[in-house]
Design a protein around this motif. Structure first.
Motif, PDB file in Angstrom:
ATOM      1  N   VAL A   1     -12.559 -88.235  50.289  1.00 59.05           N
ATOM      2  CA  VAL A   1     -12.957 -87.358  49.262  1.00 59.05           C
ATOM      3  C   VAL A   1     -14.598 -87.036  49.528  1.00 59.05           C
ATOM      4  CG1 VAL A   1     -13.720 -87.235  46.906  1.00 59.05           C
ATOM      5  CG2 VAL A   1     -11.276 -88.012  47.353  1.00 59.05           C
ATOM      6  N   SER A   2     -15.116 -88.437  50.013  1.00 57.95           N
ATOM      7  CA  SER A   2     -16.421 -87.995  50.283  1.00 57.95           C
ATOM      8  C   SER A   2     -16.910 -87.132  51.575  1.00 57.95           C
ATOM      9  CB  SER A   2     -17.179 -89.383  50.685  1.00 57.95           C
ATOM     10  OG  SER A   2     -16.974 -90.518  49.947  1.00 57.95           O
ATOM     11  N   GLY A   3     -15.970 -87.235  52.568  1.00 60.20           N
ATOM     12  CA  GLY A   3     -15.900 -86.095  53.750  1.00 60.20           C
ATOM     13  C   GLY A   3     -15.699 -84.683  53.126  1.00 60.20           C
ATOM     14  N   THR A   4     -14.781 -84.621  51.898  1.00 58.27           N
ATOM     15  CA  THR A   4     -14.459 -83.291  51.435  1.00 58.27           C
ATOM     16  C   THR A   4     -15.693 -82.664  50.763  1.00 58.27           C
ATOM     17  OG1 THR A   4     -12.228 -84.002  51.216  1.00 58.27           O
ATOM     18  CG2 THR A   4     -12.844 -81.936  50.231  1.00 58.27           C
ATOM     19  N   VAL A   5     -16.463 -83.586  49.761  1.00 52.11           N
ATOM     20  CA  VAL A   5     -17.624 -83.026  49.201  1.00 52.11           C
ATOM     21  C   VAL A   5     -18.497 -82.714  49.851  1.00 52.11           C
ATOM     22  CG1 VAL A   5     -16.619 -83.695  47.046  1.00 52.11           C
ATOM     23  CG2 VAL A   5     -18.007 -85.076  48.162  1.00 52.11           C
ATOM     24  N   MET A   6     -18.963 -83.495  51.099  1.00 52.65           N
ATOM     25  CA  MET A   6     -19.790 -83.485  51.945  1.00 52.65           C
ATOM     26  C   MET A   6     -19.753 -82.096  52.678  1.00 52.65           C
ATOM     27  SD  MET A   6     -20.770 -87.292  53.466  1.00 52.65           S
ATOM     28  CE  MET A   6     -21.717 -88.290  52.311  1.00 52.65           C
ATOM     29  N   GLN A   7     -18.632 -81.907  53.199  1.00 51.58           N
ATOM     30  CA  GLN A   7     -18.321 -80.440  53.916  1.00 51.58           C
ATOM     31  C   GLN A   7     -18.642 -79.595  53.146  1.00 51.58           C
ATOM     32  OE1 GLN A   7     -14.294 -80.730  55.129  1.00 51.58           O
ATOM     33  NE2 GLN A   7     -14.749 -82.508  56.759  1.00 51.58           N
ATOM     34  N   SER A   8     -18.347 -79.388  51.810  1.00 49.85           N
ATOM     35  CA  SER A   8     -18.192 -78.396  50.841  1.00 49.85           C
ATOM     36  C   SER A   8     -19.963 -78.129  50.534  1.00 49.85           C
ATOM     37  CB  SER A   8     -17.596 -78.459  49.742  1.00 49.85           C
ATOM     38  OG  SER A   8     -16.041 -78.485  49.990  1.00 49.85           O
ATOM     39  N   ILE A   9     -20.542 -79.173  50.077  1.00 51.47           N
ATOM     40  CA  ILE A   9     -21.872 -78.994  49.638  1.00 51.47           C
ATOM     41  C   ILE A   9     -22.981 -78.622  50.665  1.00 51.47           C
ATOM     42  CG2 ILE A   9     -21.583 -79.943  47.113  1.00 51.47           C
ATOM     43  CD1 ILE A   9     -23.168 -82.456  48.712  1.00 51.47           C
ATOM     44  N   LEU A  10     -22.299 -79.032  51.822  1.00 54.74           N
ATOM     45  CA  LEU A  10     -23.213 -78.875  53.062  1.00 54.74           C
ATOM     46  C   LEU A  10     -22.880 -77.512  53.836  1.00 54.74           C
ATOM     47  CD1 LEU A  10     -24.080 -82.542  54.453  1.00 54.74           C
ATOM     48  CD2 LEU A  10     -25.417 -81.010  52.866  1.00 54.74           C
ATOM     49  N   ARG A  11     -21.652 -77.073  53.493  1.00 52.78           N
ATOM     50  CA  ARG A  11     -21.064 -75.709  54.150  1.00 52.78           C
ATOM     51  C   ARG A  11     -21.216 -76.038  55.733  1.00 52.78           C
ATOM     52  NH1 ARG A  11     -24.536 -73.381  50.539  1.00 52.78           N
ATOM     53  NH2 ARG A  11     -26.284 -72.901  52.111  1.00 52.78           N
ATOM     54  N   ASN A  12     -20.683 -77.345  56.139  1.00 59.38           N
ATOM     55  CA  ASN A  12     -20.443 -77.472  57.438  1.00 59.38           C
ATOM     56  C   ASN A  12     -19.215 -78.398  57.661  1.00 59.38           C
ATOM     57  OD1 ASN A  12     -20.805 -78.824  60.069  1.00 59.38           O
ATOM     58  ND2 ASN A  12     -23.191 -78.431  59.804  1.00 59.38           N
ATOM     59  N   PRO A  13     -18.577 -77.760  58.480  1.00 58.02           N
ATOM     60  CA  PRO A  13     -17.010 -78.596  58.885  1.00 58.02           C
ATOM     61  C   PRO A  13     -17.159 -79.812  59.463  1.00 58.02           C
ATOM     62  CG  PRO A  13     -17.339 -76.469  59.749  1.00 58.02           C
ATOM     63  CD  PRO A  13     -18.796 -76.491  59.277  1.00 58.02           C
ATOM     64  N   LEU A  14     -18.604 -80.221  59.757  1.00 64.47           N
ATOM     65  CA  LEU A  14     -18.539 -81.580  60.477  1.00 64.47           C
ATOM     66  C   LEU A  14     -19.419 -82.437  59.454  1.00 64.47           C
ATOM     67  CD1 LEU A  14     -20.032 -80.695  64.114  1.00 64.47           C
ATOM     68  CD2 LEU A  14     -17.947 -81.776  63.210  1.00 64.47           C
ATOM     69  N   GLY A  15     -19.463 -82.059  58.133  1.00 64.42           N
ATOM     70  CA  GLY A  15     -20.026 -82.865  57.262  1.00 64.42           C
ATOM     71  C   GLY A  15     -19.186 -84.144  57.082  1.00 64.42           C
ATOM     72  N   SER A  16     -19.498 -85.399  57.294  1.00 64.55           N
ATOM     73  CA  SER A  16     -18.557 -86.463  56.800  1.00 64.55           C
ATOM     74  C   SER A  16     -19.530 -87.642  56.765  1.00 64.55           C
ATOM     75  CB  SER A  16     -17.479 -86.614  57.946  1.00 64.55           C
ATOM     76  OG  SER A  16     -17.966 -87.118  59.014  1.00 64.55           O
ATOM     77  N   PRO A  17     -19.024 -88.928  56.215  1.00 62.83           N
ATOM     78  CA  PRO A  17     -19.920 -89.985  56.175  1.00 62.83           C
ATOM     79  C   PRO A  17     -20.383 -90.485  57.710  1.00 62.83           C
ATOM     80  CG  PRO A  17     -17.840 -90.316  55.148  1.00 62.83           C
ATOM     81  CD  PRO A  17     -17.908 -89.020  55.762  1.00 62.83           C
ATOM     82  N   PHE A  18     -19.801 -90.131  58.606  1.00 56.82           N
ATOM     83  CA  PHE A  18     -20.112 -90.461  59.860  1.00 56.82           C
ATOM     84  C   PHE A  18     -21.259 -89.751  60.422  1.00 56.82           C
ATOM     85  CE2 PHE A  18     -15.775 -91.808  58.763  1.00 56.82           C
ATOM     86  CZ  PHE A  18     -16.060 -93.350  59.277  1.00 56.82           C
ATOM     87  N   THR A  19     -20.972 -88.286  60.379  1.00 53.17           N
ATOM     88  CA  THR A  19     -21.995 -87.233  60.787  1.00 53.17           C
ATOM     89  C   THR A  19     -23.257 -87.674  60.365  1.00 53.17           C
ATOM     90  OG1 THR A  19     -20.557 -85.895  60.044  1.00 53.17           O
ATOM     91  CG2 THR A  19     -21.177 -85.158  61.974  1.00 53.17           C
ATOM     92  N   LEU A  20     -23.308 -88.166  59.276  1.00 50.65           N
ATOM     93  CA  LEU A  20     -24.425 -88.131  58.275  1.00 50.65           C
ATOM     94  C   LEU A  20     -25.215 -89.662  58.476  1.00 50.65           C
ATOM     95  CD1 LEU A  20     -23.404 -86.274  55.159  1.00 50.65           C
ATOM     96  CD2 LEU A  20     -25.303 -85.647  56.636  1.00 50.65           C
ATOM     97  N   GLY A  21     -24.594 -90.357  59.591  1.00 50.93           N
ATOM     98  CA  GLY A  21     -25.370 -91.775  59.970  1.00 50.93           C
ATOM     99  C   GLY A  21     -24.952 -92.900  58.857  1.00 50.93           C
TER     100      GLY A  21
END
Lengths: 252, 357
Positions: free
Chosen positions: B83-103
């Motif tokens: 779910v964290s990955g999903t909402v991060m992708q949506s609000i950042l408009r980036n398919p790579l948005g995920s807990p891992f890409t965000l460090g």
């Protein structure tokens, strides 16, 4: 009746003034074209009117009430904005995109009325055969119609559009402007930023000419004169009048 | 006429609801399987008896204190990451948005290393049951959690002082991730053998560390954040269309983006600090579900929550049984499943827009 009034509006971006002391009022139920060269502040003025950008000085009122005093959802029910380019990474279907326009009206889940408004806007914009298609599979013209349908689903009293005819072919340019013109008959105030003067001349009731962030001239068709256009764009033009229509031909 | 359009749309959303029901069914199925499968064989009858009656045998201990918390924690951790990955992708408009890409995961790993080496939390002993015995597991968890929050706060501060644009956040996240890897490597260089192996073992995402205590803490974080995301689903959807449109729809863009990021990071941080790095779940599950039911957050959020739980639980079952009686850390498995799956999604969707129904 005055719908939106700008008083002494200043807007600065990174220290440089984009809008300088703009005062103007927009009448209800009119199609108003804001024209001017690139960088003259057309988009900025629209964004200020929908509170997307905050002016440095001055006030904007809607029905004589400062727009800063509106709750976000309340303002979204009054004023809708269609940006020039919209970048969604995860595209939705046409229906879902238009349904999103009901957001200011929806508490938790969309009600039957929200679905009905959505469906009627889809019909109005002639999108019913593609209502479940994903918007990234549509042509530029269809997509523009989806975004206008979404803005209309907000059931706004004022509709702001940034370059609604950019990227459209001739047929769709006319179609979109006809729809906008029709909305004004229902009392909706439509304000567009537009480059194509000939198109604007055919459909607009009122013009605001912007130059370097200031209102250079405003009024009805009469203000579109050789002198004004030449000063506005720094080029020579030929203005041809045919019956009641005016055409502008730029000369090199 | 408009009735037809609404009818069609309702059929379309019914399919999405159906998917959610299928996920619920799969979740129940895998929970039962998770209780059944293990080193000692316990029959379904036996399990039913344990839950209804009060048999006091060893099986009861195994089911209630080992398998059940592990199974339920797997579900919650999978939910949290997906779910964290999903909402991060949506609000950042980036398919790579995920807990891992965000460090965030790298920050947690650094936190674990920090606890082991600087705070002296870990020493390793080999024994028959477990390769690692960590002196003070909670110190490691707390430190991992603290550092993942530090990483989140830095991203949010950047957003505050520069701008809260998706680009700023993603780039800051990637750079922070590299910085934390460098930090971890630096600590590892000065570590002794025992400390080094403790750090390495911590970074393996492993659900074997789950007990009731972890489960309850996870529950207390994951359920409220799910509710938070659901109540913000229209805002999240609006943000996905662009900041200007969202603004025009009545969304406070910066505030929403920062709040959602904070809640998503917190949710991830809890899961990561308990179980180590479970890679790819937060990236692949959202994309799989988007592909199946589309990107409407109203359905996407509950569907990824459920499917994420199923995915991690199923992976953990596989990890427990693939080379039984040895148990593989689930993080290794999710990487092996996740990476090819992501590449598959990328190729399959070529030219068709893979992020679609």
């Amino acid at each position: 009746m005055v719908k939106i009034e700008l008083k002494n509006l200043d807007f600065a971006y990174n220290g440089s003034m984009v809008l300088k002391n703009i005062s103007h009022h927009f009448e209800q139920g009119k199609l108003i074209s804001i024209v001017g060269p690139n960088g003259s502040g057309k988009s900025t003025i629209l964004k200020c009117m929908d509170r997307i950008l905050q002016p440095k000085n001055g006030t904007i009122s809607f029905d004589e009430r400062n727009i800063l005093n509106f709750h976000a959802d309340e303002l979204a029910k009054k004023i809708a904005y269609v940006p020039q380019i919209e970048g969604g990474t995860f595209p939705a279907t046409v229906f879902d995109s238009v349904l999103l326009g009901r957001k200011p009206h929806i508490q938790w889940s969309p009600r039957q009325n929200d679905l009905e408004v959505t469906a009627s806007m889809i019909e109005k914009m002639n999108l019913k055969n593609i209502s479940l298609k994903s918007i990234n599979k549509l042509s530029g013209g269809q997509r523009q119609r989806v975004f206008i349908a979404r803005a209309l689903a907000q059931e706004p009293e004022v509709l702001l559009l940034d370059e609604p005819t950019a990227n459209l072919d001739l047929k769709h340019q006319i179609a979109v402007l006809k729809v906008l013109k029709k909305l004004t008959e229902q009392g909706i105030t439509v304000i567009i930023a537009i480059h194509d003067l000939n198109l604007a001349l055919q459909f607009s009731d009122h013009f605001v000419l912007l130059k370097d962030g200031e209102v250079f001239a405003s009024g009805e068709k009469e203000i579109i004169t050789n002198e004004n256009i030449e000063k506005l764009y720094d080029i020579k033009v030929n203005i041809i009048k045919q019956k009641d229509k005016i055409f502008i031909i730029p000369l090199s | 006429m408009s009735k037809e359009i609404i009818q069609e749309y309702k059929q379309f959303t019914t399919r999405k609801r159906l998917f959610i029901w299928v996920c619920i069914f799969l979740l129940l199925l895998f929970v039962v399987l998770g209780l059944l499968i293990g080193a000692s064989s316990i029959s379904l009858n036996n399990i039913i008896h344990i839950f209804t009656g009060n048999s006091e045998d060893i099986n009861r201990q195994i089911i209630l204190n080992i398998r059940l918390p592990r199974v339920l924690s797997a579900v919650l951790a999978g939910t949290a990451l997906s779910v964290s990955g999903t909402v991060m992708q949506s609000i950042l408009r980036n398919p790579l948005g995920s807990p891992f890409t965000l460090g965030i995961s790298n920050a947690a790993a650094f936190g674990a290393a920090f606890a082991v080496i600087i705070l002296g939390a870990g020493s390793t002993q080999s024994n028959v049951n477990d390769a690692v015995l960590i002196n003070n597991p909670y110190l490691i968890t707390i430190s991992a959690f603290f550092w993942s929050l530090v990483s989140t706060v830095i991203i949010l501060l950047m957003a505050r002082f520069k701008d809260a644009s998706p680009e700023t956040m993603i780039l800051t996240g990637i750079i922070l991730g590299s910085l934390f890897i460098a930090g971890t490597t630096g600590l590892e260089y000065f570590a002794e053998d025992v400390e080094l192996s403790t750090i390495v073992f911590w970074t393996f995402g492993d659900l074997g560390r789950a007990s009731w205590r972890e489960f309850y803490i996870l529950l207390a974080i994951v359920i409220p954040s799910l509710f938070y995301f659901m109540s913000n689903r229209w805002n999240i959807r609006s943000l996905n269309t662009g900041d200007e449109t969202a603004n025009s729809l009545g969304v406070n863009v910066e505030k929403t983006r920062i709040k959602v990021m904070l809640v998503a990071s917190l949710t991830t941080a809890v899961a990561v600090s308990f179980f180590g790095i479970i890679a790819f779940v937060g990236l692949v599950v959202p994309h799989l579900v988007r592909k199946m039911i589309g990107s409407d957050e109203r359905f996407l959020i509950p569907a990824t929550a459920l499917f994420g739980g199923v995915f991690l639980l199923a992976s953990d079952l596989l990890a427990r049984s693939i080379i039984a009686p040895m148990v593989l850390p689930v993080g290794i498995l999710t990487s092996f499943i996740g990476a090819p799956l992501f590449i598959f999604l990328l190729f399959k969707g070529k030219g068709k827009g893979i992020w679609l129904r």
